[in-house]
Design an enzyme around this catalytic site. Structure first.
Site, PDB file in Angstrom:
ATOM      1  N   SER A   4      23.570 -39.568  30.147  1.00  0.00           N
ATOM      2  CA  SER A   4      23.652 -38.351  31.404  1.00  0.00           C
ATOM      3  C   SER A   4      22.491 -37.470  31.339  1.00  0.00           C
ATOM      4  CB  SER A   4      24.880 -37.607  31.220  1.00  0.00           C
ATOM      5  OG  SER A   4      24.876 -36.409  32.052  1.00  0.00           O
ATOM      6  N   TYR A  19      29.151 -32.024  24.602  1.00  0.00           N
ATOM      7  CA  TYR A  19      28.958 -33.120  25.751  1.00  0.00           C
ATOM      8  C   TYR A  19      27.298 -33.470  25.649  1.00  0.00           C
ATOM      9  CZ  TYR A  19      28.647 -35.664  30.172  1.00  0.00           C
ATOM     10  OH  TYR A  19      28.356 -36.477  31.194  1.00  0.00           O
TER      11      TYR A  19
END
Length: 328
Positions: free
Chosen positions: A159, A185
């Protein structure tokens, strides 16, 4: 040698869909495993690979939900696996290996995002444990099947969240630093990218190549369920009336567009003999220079990967640390 981080170009772009990317590709006789293959871009990835003729296996924690989601993907197989349960990963891999099938494509698409602090049974922070460590164990266990394919590809869904944080080898599980959902994350997504670098280095002599991908921002999936509505507005993903904004040039994509880069990395002949790179918009991403970093961080329009997310020394260290974590 690891492939250089610069665009090819591929002939596709940010608005390309998974169906467009796979057009003309015949996967009959190929076998694919897609984690997260019953939701969001994972489901679209599984559907498109199956439509091209591949045998598709979807490991799932919730078998009933997975079977329902895949009811319109004839022939897709569903098997039990929980990325936070090492025993279930071993059991899934053992069953797959016992089938005697080679594994040509492994897409590690499952993941969680910006969750509250939780830990698995080993005490590991769950974003790192789910997004990276579970997939690391899966690849290790399925290695004989990947070798048997004589030309396998492993795709790790990373990501642009790599921008939130590097891997903190001194405190992977937030035992000493303050837990921040996006910091955790970011660490897990950087780990996904580094994993592809070292996996490609270790696997290439046995025909295994690896890639990591940024799929784009796709808000109509379950991934962002822990985020407040304000976060979507701040990112420009919804307008003032709460309507979803679609603009691939700003990485605001549909699910078919979001799945395209994973499918491209898994199947494109253009990538033959290549690997170990971070990709987006159906192409290899350029490396973000120190001079460009501030501008890159300020907006989503410019493709690129931060150097720490593809650093070979960090990738080798992460592999060694991950192996030790599996033995605890």
């Amino acid at each position: 040698m690891t492939t250089a981080q610069h665009p090819l170009p591929s002939g596709f772009g940010a608005a390309s869909t998974a169906e467009e990317v796979i057009k003309g590709i015949n996967l009959t006789g190929k076998v694919a495993v897609v984690t997260g293959g019953y939701s969001g871009i994972g489901l679209e990835t599984a559907r498109v690979l199956r439509s091209a003729g591949a045998e598709v296996v979807v490991p799932a924690r919730d078998l009933e939900r997975a079977q329902d989601a895949l009811k319109d993907v004839p022939g897709a197989e569903v098997e039990y696996m929980d990325l936070l349960d090492p025993a279930s990963i071993d059991a899934f891999a053992e069953k797959f290996l016992a089938s005697g099938r080679p594994l040509h494509i492994l897409v590690n698409s499952a993941g969680i995002m910006a969750t509250p602090l939780t830990r698995d049974a080993r005490g590991y922070e769950t974003q790192f444990a789910t997004n990276h460590l579970g997939h690391f164990q899966l690849v290790k266990r399925l290695w004989p099947a990947l070798v048997a394919a004589d030309g396998a590809r492993v795709v790790s869904v990373s990501s642009r969240g790599i921008r939130f944080g590097d891997v903190d080898f001194d405190d992977l599980h937030f035992e000493h630093r303050t837990y921040e959902p996006f910091l955790a994350y970011g660490q897990s997504k950087t780990a996904n990218a580094l994993f592809a670098v070292e996996l490609d280095r270790r696997g290439r002599t046995e025909g295994i190549r690896a890639f990591s991908v940024h799929p784009g921002t796709i808000i109509d999936t379950n991934l962002a369920k822990h985020l407040p509505a304000e976060a979507f507005r701040a990112a420009g993903a919804v307008d003032a009336e709460g309507r979803t904004v679609r603009d691939p040039s700003r990485q605001l994509k549909t699910i078919p567009q979001g799945a395209a880069t994973s499918v491209w990395c898994a199947t494109s002949a253009r990538l033959a003999g290549m690997g170990g790179v971070y990709c987006e918009n159906c192409d290899v991403s350029p490396l973000v220079s120190a001079e460009e970093e501030a501008a890159w961080r300020a907006g989503a329009e410019t493709p690129g990967v931060l150097p720490y997310a593809v650093d070979p020394e960090a990738a080798a260290r992460l592999w060694e640390v991950s192996e030790r974590l599996l033995t605890r």
